[in-house]
Design an enzyme around this catalytic site. Sequence first.
Site, PDB file in Angstrom:
ATOM      1  N   THR A  94      64.188 -11.722  29.568  1.00  0.00           N
ATOM      2  CA  THR A  94      65.463 -12.445  29.520  1.00  0.00           C
ATOM      3  C   THR A  94      65.797 -12.664  28.047  1.00  0.00           C
ATOM      4  O   THR A  94      65.251 -13.555  27.401  1.00  0.00           O
ATOM      5  CB  THR A  94      65.358 -13.802  30.240  1.00  0.00           C
ATOM      6  OG1 THR A  94      64.869 -13.578  31.556  1.00  0.00           O
ATOM      7  CG2 THR A  94      66.731 -14.466  30.325  1.00  0.00           C
ATOM      8  N   LYS A 170      71.949 -12.277  34.207  1.00  0.00           N
ATOM      9  CA  LYS A 170      70.694 -13.046  34.307  1.00  0.00           C
ATOM     10  C   LYS A 170      70.852 -14.433  33.680  1.00  0.00           C
ATOM     11  O   LYS A 170      70.434 -15.450  34.245  1.00  0.00           O
ATOM     12  CB  LYS A 170      69.572 -12.258  33.615  1.00  0.00           C
ATOM     13  CG  LYS A 170      68.282 -13.016  33.380  1.00  0.00           C
ATOM     14  CD  LYS A 170      67.608 -13.463  34.659  1.00  0.00           C
ATOM     15  CE  LYS A 170      66.469 -14.431  34.351  1.00  0.00           C
ATOM     16  NZ  LYS A 170      65.954 -15.085  35.541  1.00  0.00           N
ATOM     17  N   LYS A 239      65.614 -21.841  25.881  1.00  0.00           N
ATOM     18  CA  LYS A 239      66.035 -20.549  25.304  1.00  0.00           C
ATOM     19  C   LYS A 239      67.175 -19.937  26.116  1.00  0.00           C
ATOM     20  O   LYS A 239      68.183 -19.479  25.572  1.00  0.00           O
ATOM     21  CB  LYS A 239      64.816 -19.607  25.289  1.00  0.00           C
ATOM     22  CG  LYS A 239      65.124 -18.199  24.925  1.00  0.00           C
ATOM     23  CD  LYS A 239      64.544 -17.074  25.767  1.00  0.00           C
ATOM     24  CE  LYS A 239      63.958 -17.210  27.082  1.00  0.00           C
ATOM     25  NZ  LYS A 239      63.863 -16.035  27.923  1.00  0.00           N
TER      26      LYS A 239
HETATM   27  P1  NAP Z   1      54.861 -15.749  29.103  1.00  0.00           P
HETATM   28  O1  NAP Z   1      53.857 -15.947  30.170  1.00  0.00           O
HETATM   29  O2  NAP Z   1      54.989 -16.763  28.016  1.00  0.00           O
HETATM   30  O3  NAP Z   1      54.581 -14.296  28.436  1.00  0.00           O
HETATM   31  C1  NAP Z   1      55.284 -13.895  27.292  1.00  0.00           C
HETATM   32  C2  NAP Z   1      54.820 -12.517  26.849  1.00  0.00           C
HETATM   33  O4  NAP Z   1      55.474 -12.208  25.592  1.00  0.00           O
HETATM   34  C3  NAP Z   1      53.323 -12.418  26.572  1.00  0.00           C
HETATM   35  O5  NAP Z   1      52.897 -11.111  26.828  1.00  0.00           O
HETATM   36  C4  NAP Z   1      53.256 -12.726  25.081  1.00  0.00           C
HETATM   37  O6  NAP Z   1      52.089 -12.231  24.452  1.00  0.00           O
HETATM   38  C5  NAP Z   1      54.467 -11.955  24.597  1.00  0.00           C
HETATM   39  N1  NAP Z   1      54.942 -12.442  23.301  1.00  0.00           N
HETATM   40  C6  NAP Z   1      55.443 -13.666  23.025  1.00  0.00           C
HETATM   41  N2  NAP Z   1      55.794 -13.727  21.714  1.00  0.00           N
HETATM   42  C7  NAP Z   1      55.475 -12.538  21.167  1.00  0.00           C
HETATM   43  C8  NAP Z   1      55.609 -11.999  19.863  1.00  0.00           C
HETATM   44  N3  NAP Z   1      56.146 -12.713  18.856  1.00  0.00           N
HETATM   45  N4  NAP Z   1      55.180 -10.726  19.655  1.00  0.00           N
HETATM   46  C9  NAP Z   1      54.655 -10.018  20.675  1.00  0.00           C
HETATM   47  N5  NAP Z   1      54.518 -10.459  21.939  1.00  0.00           N
HETATM   48  C10 NAP Z   1      54.936 -11.713  22.181  1.00  0.00           C
HETATM   49  O7  NAP Z   1      56.336 -15.603  29.690  1.00  0.00           O
HETATM   50  P2  NAP Z   1      56.774 -15.121  31.161  1.00  0.00           P
HETATM   51  O8  NAP Z   1      56.903 -16.322  32.011  1.00  0.00           O
HETATM   52  O9  NAP Z   1      55.933 -13.971  31.581  1.00  0.00           O
HETATM   53  O10 NAP Z   1      58.269 -14.625  30.822  1.00  0.00           O
HETATM   54  C11 NAP Z   1      58.529 -13.343  30.256  1.00  0.00           C
HETATM   55  C12 NAP Z   1      60.038 -13.113  30.287  1.00  0.00           C
HETATM   56  O11 NAP Z   1      60.485 -13.152  31.650  1.00  0.00           O
HETATM   57  C13 NAP Z   1      60.841 -14.184  29.540  1.00  0.00           C
HETATM   58  O12 NAP Z   1      61.945 -13.581  28.907  1.00  0.00           O
HETATM   59  C14 NAP Z   1      61.286 -15.117  30.658  1.00  0.00           C
HETATM   60  O13 NAP Z   1      62.480 -15.807  30.317  1.00  0.00           O
HETATM   61  C15 NAP Z   1      61.504 -14.130  31.796  1.00  0.00           C
HETATM   62  N6  NAP Z   1      61.372 -14.673  33.153  1.00  0.00           N
HETATM   63  C16 NAP Z   1      60.393 -15.575  33.462  1.00  0.00           C
HETATM   64  C17 NAP Z   1      60.311 -16.073  34.760  1.00  0.00           C
HETATM   65  C18 NAP Z   1      59.253 -17.081  35.153  1.00  0.00           C
HETATM   66  O14 NAP Z   1      59.411 -17.752  36.186  1.00  0.00           O
HETATM   67  N7  NAP Z   1      58.164 -17.220  34.408  1.00  0.00           N
HETATM   68  C19 NAP Z   1      61.206 -15.639  35.742  1.00  0.00           C
HETATM   69  C20 NAP Z   1      62.172 -14.688  35.422  1.00  0.00           C
HETATM   70  C21 NAP Z   1      62.253 -14.216  34.102  1.00  0.00           C
HETATM   71  P3  NAP Z   1      50.769 -13.174  24.370  1.00  0.00           P
HETATM   72  O15 NAP Z   1      50.085 -13.025  25.695  1.00  0.00           O
HETATM   73  O16 NAP Z   1      50.006 -12.613  23.241  1.00  0.00           O
HETATM   74  O17 NAP Z   1      51.252 -14.585  24.114  1.00  0.00           O
END
Ligand code: NAP
Length: 293
Positions: A94, A170, A239
Amino acid sequence: MKVGFIGLGQMGSGMAANLVRAGHSVTVFNRSREKTKPLVDLGATAAAEIAEACGGEVVISMLADDHAVENVAYGEGGIVASLAAGALHVSCSTIGVAQSRHLARAHAVAGQRYVAAPVFGRPEAAAAAKLFIMAAGGRDDLDTCMPLLDAMGQRVFVMSDQPEAANLVKLSGNFLIAAVIESLGEAMALVAKGGVDRHAYLEMLTSTLFGAPVYRTYGGFIADHKHEPAGFAAPLGLKDIRLALAAGEELRVPMPVASLLRDRFLTLLAHGGDHLDWSAIGQLAGKDAGSKS
Ligand code: NAP
């Protein structure tokens, strides 16, 4: 299909696992290397560098935010520098409309292809291949990645031939969810202070006019005061509201409710809520009302 997957967070780990289960040859990369282990146990290959995950026909990214995408996509050894001409990047993160547009241009200049495919659904839905996927891009590009999207979601909605439109859709959806969370929080604060049981109230709501999953899921979290562990962390919620407001500003669309929601998230984070699920803004109205529970 030979596919790379970059970003094994709460969402990406389940999505990549479903690609492996569907029989694709998956190479995974994550900034923190230890998160590749469960995927390797399932049959994926771990990449030590981003470039190693970009050797196939398609690479999918599922990263936290615009900043993470900038880190991973651009510069030496990034996705744009590593993908072959004609190969496709599917961005499921997102991210902002402007970032998505920038990414589309960078891939086009490099002779590569780009589809935006952000998702609705929490980590449980990602693990169960039950995501709803908003996809946008060129027809051929969508056709190329459709088997992969089908393996990760229960339904794919094609929104436009312009990738950034999927990001706009989204962001509009997350704005609506946050608005429901805030409204539910206010309604529950009202009835609870008036002596009504929150669970009985939620049962009535979801059995009558408010049966949608978003009321059931988030109403349950608010009624239970359950905001840990965070399935979608509060800073990611802020965000998305910020990105929705930025899109509104670019298109000259005032969004007064989104402005209010931005302040609600700031209040939550100012009081130490970074580790909580974004649904925790649903407790603020009760606190404002001086309620103890
Ligand atoms: P998350 O668990 O915080 O995972 C984030 C991912 O991004 C991890 O692989 C992290 O690596 C990587 N990352 C963060 N900062 C980085 C950087 N500076 N350089 C390289 N890699 C980086 O988040 P998530 O919940 O999976 O969400 C991922 C996306 O999906 C987001 O855009 C979120 O808005 C969207 N989303 C989330 C949900 C939900 O319910 N969680 C639902 C729909 C959409 P590390 O493991 O090394 O930290």
